[in-house]
Design a protein around this motif. Structure first.
Motif, PDB file in Angstrom:
ATOM      1  N   GLN A  48     146.025  17.522   7.885  1.00 23.16           N
ATOM      2  CA  GLN A  48     145.952  17.446   6.434  1.00 23.16           C
ATOM      3  C   GLN A  48     147.343  17.684   5.857  1.00 23.16           C
ATOM      4  N   GLY A  49     147.496  17.355   4.603  1.00 23.61           N
ATOM      5  CA  GLY A  49     148.787  17.576   3.968  1.00 23.61           C
ATOM      6  C   GLY A  49     148.648  17.805   2.481  1.00 23.61           C
ATOM      7  N   GLU A  50     149.603  18.544   1.939  1.00 25.91           N
ATOM      8  CA  GLU A  50     149.755  18.621   0.498  1.00 25.91           C
ATOM      9  C   GLU A  50     150.625  17.436   0.093  1.00 25.91           C
ATOM     10  N   VAL A  51     150.080  16.569  -0.755  1.00 22.99           N
ATOM     11  CA  VAL A  51     150.787  15.331  -1.090  1.00 22.99           C
ATOM     12  C   VAL A  51     150.982  15.224  -2.597  1.00 22.99           C
ATOM     13  N   GLU A  52     152.028  14.511  -2.952  1.00 24.32           N
ATOM     14  CA  GLU A  52     152.337  14.200  -4.342  1.00 24.32           C
ATOM     15  C   GLU A  52     152.223  12.698  -4.514  1.00 24.32           C
ATOM     16  N   PHE A  53     151.358  12.252  -5.428  1.00 20.21           N
ATOM     17  CA  PHE A  53     151.160  10.823  -5.635  1.00 20.21           C
ATOM     18  C   PHE A  53     152.320  10.244  -6.432  1.00 20.21           C
ATOM     19  N   LEU A  54     152.717   9.037  -6.059  1.00 26.12           N
ATOM     20  CA  LEU A  54     153.903   8.404  -6.626  1.00 26.12           C
ATOM     21  C   LEU A  54     153.517   7.355  -7.662  1.00 26.12           C
ATOM     22  N   PRO A  55     154.300   7.232  -8.720  1.00 24.31           N
ATOM     23  CA  PRO A  55     154.006   6.213  -9.742  1.00 24.31           C
ATOM     24  C   PRO A  55     154.315   4.818  -9.219  1.00 24.31           C
ATOM     25  N   GLU A  56     153.660   3.846  -9.818  1.00 24.37           N
ATOM     26  CA  GLU A  56     153.914   2.437  -9.488  1.00 24.37           C
ATOM     27  C   GLU A  56     154.598   1.790 -10.688  1.00 24.37           C
ATOM     28  N   GLU A  57     155.911   1.730 -10.649  1.00 22.97           N
ATOM     29  CA  GLU A  57     156.696   1.219 -11.757  1.00 22.97           C
ATOM     30  C   GLU A  57     157.206  -0.195 -11.446  1.00 22.97           C
ATOM     31  N   PRO A  58     157.240  -1.078 -12.453  1.00 26.29           N
ATOM     32  CA  PRO A  58     157.800  -2.415 -12.230  1.00 26.29           C
ATOM     33  C   PRO A  58     159.310  -2.395 -12.031  1.00 26.29           C
ATOM     34  N   GLY A  83     138.751   8.774   0.533  1.00 30.22           N
ATOM     35  CA  GLY A  83     139.960   8.241   1.141  1.00 30.22           C
ATOM     36  C   GLY A  83     140.705   9.273   1.960  1.00 30.22           C
ATOM     37  N   PHE A  84     141.619   8.774   2.773  1.00 29.37           N
ATOM     38  CA  PHE A  84     142.521   9.609   3.562  1.00 29.37           C
ATOM     39  C   PHE A  84     143.895   8.958   3.527  1.00 29.37           C
ATOM     40  N   GLY A  85     144.901   9.703   3.935  1.00 29.67           N
ATOM     41  CA  GLY A  85     146.254   9.195   3.883  1.00 29.67           C
ATOM     42  C   GLY A  85     146.715   8.621   5.206  1.00 29.67           C
ATOM     43  N   THR A 135     150.372  18.778  -6.613  1.00 34.95           N
ATOM     44  CA  THR A 135     150.006  18.212  -5.318  1.00 34.95           C
ATOM     45  C   THR A 135     148.499  18.296  -5.110  1.00 34.95           C
ATOM     46  N   GLU A 136     148.016  17.495  -4.158  1.00 34.31           N
ATOM     47  CA  GLU A 136     146.609  17.519  -3.762  1.00 34.31           C
ATOM     48  C   GLU A 136     146.524  17.597  -2.247  1.00 34.31           C
ATOM     49  N   ARG A 137     145.423  18.160  -1.741  1.00 33.33           N
ATOM     50  CA  ARG A 137     145.177  18.208  -0.312  1.00 33.33           C
ATOM     51  C   ARG A 137     144.530  16.894   0.128  1.00 33.33           C
ATOM     52  N   LEU A 138     145.064  16.292   1.184  1.00 32.33           N
ATOM     53  CA  LEU A 138     144.592  14.991   1.645  1.00 32.33           C
ATOM     54  C   LEU A 138     144.559  14.978   3.162  1.00 32.33           C
ATOM     55  N   ALA A 139     143.459  14.502   3.729  1.00 31.27           N
ATOM     56  CA  ALA A 139     143.404  14.282   5.175  1.00 31.27           C
ATOM     57  C   ALA A 139     144.392  13.179   5.548  1.00 31.27           C
ATOM     58  N   LEU A 140     145.074  13.347   6.673  1.00 33.42           N
ATOM     59  CA  LEU A 140     146.106  12.396   7.083  1.00 33.42           C
ATOM     60  C   LEU A 140     145.756  11.748   8.409  1.00 33.42           C
ATOM     61  N   ARG A 176     150.340   5.233  -3.216  1.00 32.75           N
ATOM     62  CA  ARG A 176     151.367   5.825  -2.350  1.00 32.75           C
ATOM     63  C   ARG A 176     151.474   7.321  -2.634  1.00 32.75           C
ATOM     64  N   PHE A 177     151.949   8.042  -1.632  1.00 35.15           N
ATOM     65  CA  PHE A 177     152.143   9.478  -1.801  1.00 35.15           C
ATOM     66  C   PHE A 177     153.332   9.938  -0.967  1.00 35.15           C
ATOM     67  N   ARG A 178     153.837  11.107  -1.320  1.00 32.48           N
ATOM     68  CA  ARG A 178     154.880  11.775  -0.555  1.00 32.48           C
ATOM     69  C   ARG A 178     154.292  13.043   0.055  1.00 32.48           C
ATOM     70  N   VAL A 179     154.466  13.217   1.355  1.00 32.50           N
ATOM     71  CA  VAL A 179     153.970  14.415   2.026  1.00 32.50           C
ATOM     72  C   VAL A 179     154.930  15.568   1.746  1.00 32.50           C
ATOM     73  N   LYS A 180     154.385  16.633   1.151  1.00 31.07           N
ATOM     74  CA  LYS A 180     155.195  17.801   0.822  1.00 31.07           C
ATOM     75  C   LYS A 180     155.061  18.907   1.869  1.00 31.07           C
ATOM     76  N   GLU A 181     153.883  19.012   2.478  1.00 32.89           N
ATOM     77  CA  GLU A 181     153.639  20.082   3.457  1.00 32.89           C
ATOM     78  C   GLU A 181     152.482  19.670   4.358  1.00 32.89           C
ATOM     79  N   LEU A 182     152.576  19.982   5.637  1.00 36.30           N
ATOM     80  CA  LEU A 182     151.521  19.664   6.596  1.00 36.30           C
ATOM     81  C   LEU A 182     150.648  20.880   6.864  1.00 36.30           C
ATOM     82  N   ASP A 183     149.369  20.620   7.129  1.00 35.36           N
ATOM     83  CA  ASP A 183     148.396  21.668   7.441  1.00 35.36           C
ATOM     84  C   ASP A 183     147.657  21.246   8.720  1.00 35.36           C
TER      85      ASP A 183
END
Length: 220
Positions: free
Chosen positions: A107-117, A44-46, A2-7, A93-100
């Motif tokens: 802010q949030g700990e986020v997991e970035f999502l793959p872009e699959e066809p 960037g921010f989320g 995960t990464e920390r991202l401003a939301l 895109r990302f999934r929020v795992k935890e809010l701060d």
């Protein structure tokens, strides 16, 4: 990982490739932009959709969507009183795992999502492309959009996001499209939505489109 991202909670859904201009006047978001400008590019921010509550005021957003999209800063115009006008574009895109909530802005700990066809998206993309052309033509005929525009992209992932961003839908449907696991699933949902909207436009002379966000799509 995960990464920390401003939301930034918003009452609209941001998609990869969609331009999103914002006017920022609240202290917390002025602080957010100031912090971003101190960092190297890309900045960037989320953006996360508000499922319960509203945008303005600390704590006004009571429940947020789990899936959001990174808004990358492209233009920043500061005003003498501290407000900002910014232009962003959706990227990942990302999934929020935890809010701060320890800083003035969320802010949030986020997991970035793959872009699959997805599985064999070509035939579905061709079907959606045809339905989308009909949709844009009927919108233009109803005075709710341009009758002519650039051809939709060939890439299934880019096409799925262009259609998702362009469709005039409520927030629930938009969020559902953002959350699709891959382009094939998103295109299948858009096929059904486009078929429904084309039937509606075929019998209605005009729709009230002015209240909806009219974003612009850019191929990054």
């Amino acid at each position: 990982m995960t990464e920390r991202l401003a939301l930034f909670p918003l009452g609209t859904v941001l998609f990869p490739g969609l331009l999103l201009p914002l006017h920022l006047f609240e202290d917390r978001y002025r602080r957010l932009v100031g912090d971003l400008l101190e960092r190297p590019e890309p900045r960037g921010f989320g953006v996360v959709g508000i499922e319960l509550g509203h945008e303005v005021g600390e704590g006004a957003a009571h429940r947020l969507a789990e899936i959001g999209c990174v808004a990358e800063l492209r233009e920043v115009t500061p005003h003498p009183d501290g407000r900002y006008d910014i232009v962003t574009v959706g990227t990942r895109r990302f999934r929020v795992k935890e809010l701060d909530r320890s800083r003035p802005y969320l802010q949030g700990e986020v997991e970035f999502l793959p872009e699959e066809p997805g599985s064999d998206p070509g035939p579905m993309a061709a079907r959606v492309r045809r339905l989308y052309r009909v949709y844009r033509h009927r919108l233009g005929a109803a005075g709710a959009g341009p009758a002519e525009e650039d051809p939709p992209p060939d890439d299934p992932v880019a096409l799925s996001y262009l259609v998702a961003a362009s469709l005039i839908l409520d927030g629930h449907d938009k969020q559902r499209l953002l959350e699709c696991e891959d382009a094939a699933l998103r295109l299948a949902a858009e096929r059904d939505l486009l078929a429904r909207e084309n039937r509606i436009l075929n019998v209605l002379p005009m729709i009230p489109a002015g209240q909806f966000l009219d974003g612009s799509f850019t191929a990054n």
